[in-house]
Scaffold this motif. Structure first.
Motif, PDB file in Angstrom:
ATOM      1  N   PHE A  75      34.557  49.514  38.968  1.00  0.00           N
ATOM      2  CA  PHE A  75      33.806  48.890  39.772  1.00  0.00           C
ATOM      3  C   PHE A  75      34.471  47.547  40.443  1.00  0.00           C
ATOM      4  O   PHE A  75      33.983  46.933  41.529  1.00  0.00           O
ATOM      5  N   ALA A  76      35.842  47.175  39.874  1.00  0.00           N
ATOM      6  CA  ALA A  76      36.397  45.950  40.570  1.00  0.00           C
ATOM      7  C   ALA A  76      37.843  45.724  40.384  1.00  0.00           C
ATOM      8  O   ALA A  76      38.307  46.577  39.448  1.00  0.00           O
ATOM      9  N   THR A  77      38.717  45.036  41.177  1.00  0.00           N
ATOM     10  CA  THR A  77      39.948  44.925  40.760  1.00  0.00           C
ATOM     11  C   THR A  77      40.365  43.530  40.876  1.00  0.00           C
ATOM     12  O   THR A  77      40.062  42.769  41.891  1.00  0.00           O
ATOM     13  N   LEU A  78      40.828  42.989  39.902  1.00  0.00           N
ATOM     14  CA  LEU A  78      41.412  41.615  39.605  1.00  0.00           C
ATOM     15  C   LEU A  78      42.925  41.324  40.064  1.00  0.00           C
ATOM     16  O   LEU A  78      43.618  42.184  38.995  1.00  0.00           O
ATOM     17  N   SER A  79      43.298  40.921  41.137  1.00  0.00           N
ATOM     18  CA  SER A  79      44.806  40.875  41.256  1.00  0.00           C
ATOM     19  C   SER A  79      45.258  39.278  41.235  1.00  0.00           C
ATOM     20  O   SER A  79      44.498  38.434  41.254  1.00  0.00           O
ATOM     21  N   TYR A  80      46.347  39.199  40.390  1.00  0.00           N
ATOM     22  CA  TYR A  80      46.628  37.835  40.034  1.00  0.00           C
ATOM     23  C   TYR A  80      48.375  37.870  40.025  1.00  0.00           C
ATOM     24  O   TYR A  80      48.905  38.859  39.472  1.00  0.00           O
ATOM     25  N   ASN A  81      48.978  36.689  40.292  1.00  0.00           N
ATOM     26  CA  ASN A  81      50.383  36.420  39.937  1.00  0.00           C
ATOM     27  C   ASN A  81      50.368  34.961  39.859  1.00  0.00           C
ATOM     28  O   ASN A  81      49.297  34.260  39.912  1.00  0.00           O
ATOM     29  N   ASN A  82      51.466  34.455  39.436  1.00  0.00           N
ATOM     30  CA  ASN A  82      51.712  32.991  39.182  1.00  0.00           C
ATOM     31  C   ASN A  82      52.964  32.564  39.423  1.00  0.00           C
ATOM     32  O   ASN A  82      53.905  33.318  39.303  1.00  0.00           O
ATOM     33  N   ILE A  83      52.950  31.387  39.429  1.00  0.00           N
ATOM     34  CA  ILE A  83      54.405  30.474  39.430  1.00  0.00           C
ATOM     35  C   ILE A  83      54.248  29.184  38.607  1.00  0.00           C
ATOM     36  O   ILE A  83      53.403  28.513  38.782  1.00  0.00           O
ATOM     37  N   GLY A  84      54.910  29.556  37.379  1.00  0.00           N
ATOM     38  CA  GLY A  84      54.600  28.628  36.522  1.00  0.00           C
ATOM     39  C   GLY A  84      53.182  28.410  36.011  1.00  0.00           C
ATOM     40  O   GLY A  84      52.499  29.745  35.457  1.00  0.00           O
ATOM     41  N   ASN A  85      52.593  27.129  35.862  1.00  0.00           N
ATOM     42  CA  ASN A  85      51.137  27.184  35.588  1.00  0.00           C
ATOM     43  C   ASN A  85      50.008  27.524  36.580  1.00  0.00           C
ATOM     44  O   ASN A  85      48.951  27.030  36.506  1.00  0.00           O
ATOM     45  N   VAL A  86      50.409  27.761  37.845  1.00  0.00           N
ATOM     46  CA  VAL A  86      49.543  27.994  38.835  1.00  0.00           C
ATOM     47  C   VAL A  86      49.452  29.331  39.019  1.00  0.00           C
ATOM     48  O   VAL A  86      50.214  30.455  39.613  1.00  0.00           O
ATOM     49  N   TYR A  87      48.039  29.927  38.885  1.00  0.00           N
ATOM     50  CA  TYR A  87      47.916  31.362  39.218  1.00  0.00           C
ATOM     51  C   TYR A  87      46.948  31.439  40.290  1.00  0.00           C
ATOM     52  O   TYR A  87      46.354  30.682  40.728  1.00  0.00           O
ATOM     53  N   TYR A  88      47.469  32.631  41.215  1.00  0.00           N
ATOM     54  CA  TYR A  88      46.721  33.107  42.362  1.00  0.00           C
ATOM     55  C   TYR A  88      45.963  34.362  42.239  1.00  0.00           C
ATOM     56  O   TYR A  88      46.419  35.247  41.770  1.00  0.00           O
ATOM     57  N   PHE A  89      44.485  34.284  42.274  1.00  0.00           N
ATOM     58  CA  PHE A  89      43.843  35.624  42.061  1.00  0.00           C
ATOM     59  C   PHE A  89      43.068  35.964  43.209  1.00  0.00           C
ATOM     60  O   PHE A  89      42.592  35.157  44.054  1.00  0.00           O
ATOM     61  N   THR A  90      42.723  37.201  43.076  1.00  0.00           N
ATOM     62  CA  THR A  90      41.919  37.816  44.098  1.00  0.00           C
ATOM     63  C   THR A  90      41.143  38.867  43.474  1.00  0.00           C
ATOM     64  O   THR A  90      41.557  39.688  42.571  1.00  0.00           O
ATOM     65  N   LEU A  91      39.882  38.830  43.633  1.00  0.00           N
ATOM     66  CA  LEU A  91      38.955  39.787  43.056  1.00  0.00           C
ATOM     67  C   LEU A  91      38.169  40.458  44.100  1.00  0.00           C
ATOM     68  O   LEU A  91      37.364  40.017  44.870  1.00  0.00           O
ATOM     69  N   THR A  92      38.167  41.886  43.928  1.00  0.00           N
ATOM     70  CA  THR A  92      37.665  42.804  44.891  1.00  0.00           C
ATOM     71  C   THR A  92      36.659  43.604  44.255  1.00  0.00           C
ATOM     72  O   THR A  92      36.856  44.207  43.247  1.00  0.00           O
ATOM     73  N   ALA A  93      35.156  43.465  44.558  1.00  0.00           N
ATOM     74  CA  ALA A  93      34.134  44.465  44.263  1.00  0.00           C
ATOM     75  C   ALA A  93      34.082  45.676  45.084  1.00  0.00           C
ATOM     76  O   ALA A  93      34.163  45.710  46.144  1.00  0.00           O
TER      77      ALA A  93
END
Length: 192
Positions: free
Chosen positions: A43-61
């Motif tokens: 029902f959803a996709t969570l995409s994430y990546n990081n540079i060090g301690n900074v994470y970038y998220f996208t959640l799509t329902a």
């Protein structure tokens, strides 16, 4: 000159690898963790990546209305990480905030809440945000659980979900073996 250029490129590559971004991870959710209702598909996709301690998220329902009910929404993401996060750069269809307390089972340290009042993540919507952690953290597919709320009474009111099952290695081995047998049979037929 060429030697100096190659040395400079190697130095830049070595420095970049120390602070390199990891490839984006895309996790699909639909496996029941706690609750009563299992949807027919992810029902959803969570995409994430990081540079060090900074994470970038996208959640799509996905189409929550078809998989759950027309009042369903993703209320939060529980996170298993021994660091606190500051949320910034929120873009999309719902707010995102950091809250203490986690999800089911007591293994989650905090959560990202995806609603405020009537603003929430519903069917076919998405939201992106940046989370800056106050210490080292390595997140993976097992670090998250999604909370779906607004379910019917028959569905249990709400439920927690984890990453959808990925085929086991032996499943891929059997597939490869089957394709090999088909290829062998096809080749034998051509030879005859």
């Amino acid at each position: 000159m060429l030697k100096k250029t190659m040395t400079a490129i190697a130095l830049v590559a070595a420095m970049a690898s120390g602070v390199s971004a990891q490839a984006a991870t895309n996790d699909n959710y639909g496996t029941l963790l706690s609750g009563d209702f299992t949807p027919a598909s992810s029902f959803a996709t969570l995409s994430y990546n990081n540079i060090g301690n900074v994470y970038y998220f996208t959640l799509t329902a996905n189409d929550l209305n078809a998989l759950f009910t027309n009042k369903a929404f993703i209320g939060s993401i529980a996170v298993d990480a021994d660091a606190k996060a500051t949320v910034s750069s929120v873009l999309g269809d719902s707010p995102v905030s950091y809250k203490n307390g986690g999800g089911p089972g007591g293994i989650y340290d905090f959560r990202f809440d995806l609603f405020q009042g009537q603003d929430r993540l519903t069917a076919n919507e998405s939201v992106s945000w940046t989370a800056t952690f106050n210490g080292p953290v390595e997140l993976n597919s097992k670090s998250f659980a999604l909370h779906v709320q607004g379910l019917t009474d028959a569905q249990g009111g709400s439920a927690w979900y984890t990453v959808s099952a990925v085929p086991e290695a032996d499943t891929y081995a059997m597939l490869a073996l089957g394709l090999g047998v088909l290829g062998f049979a096809s080749r034998r037929r051509k030879v005859q």
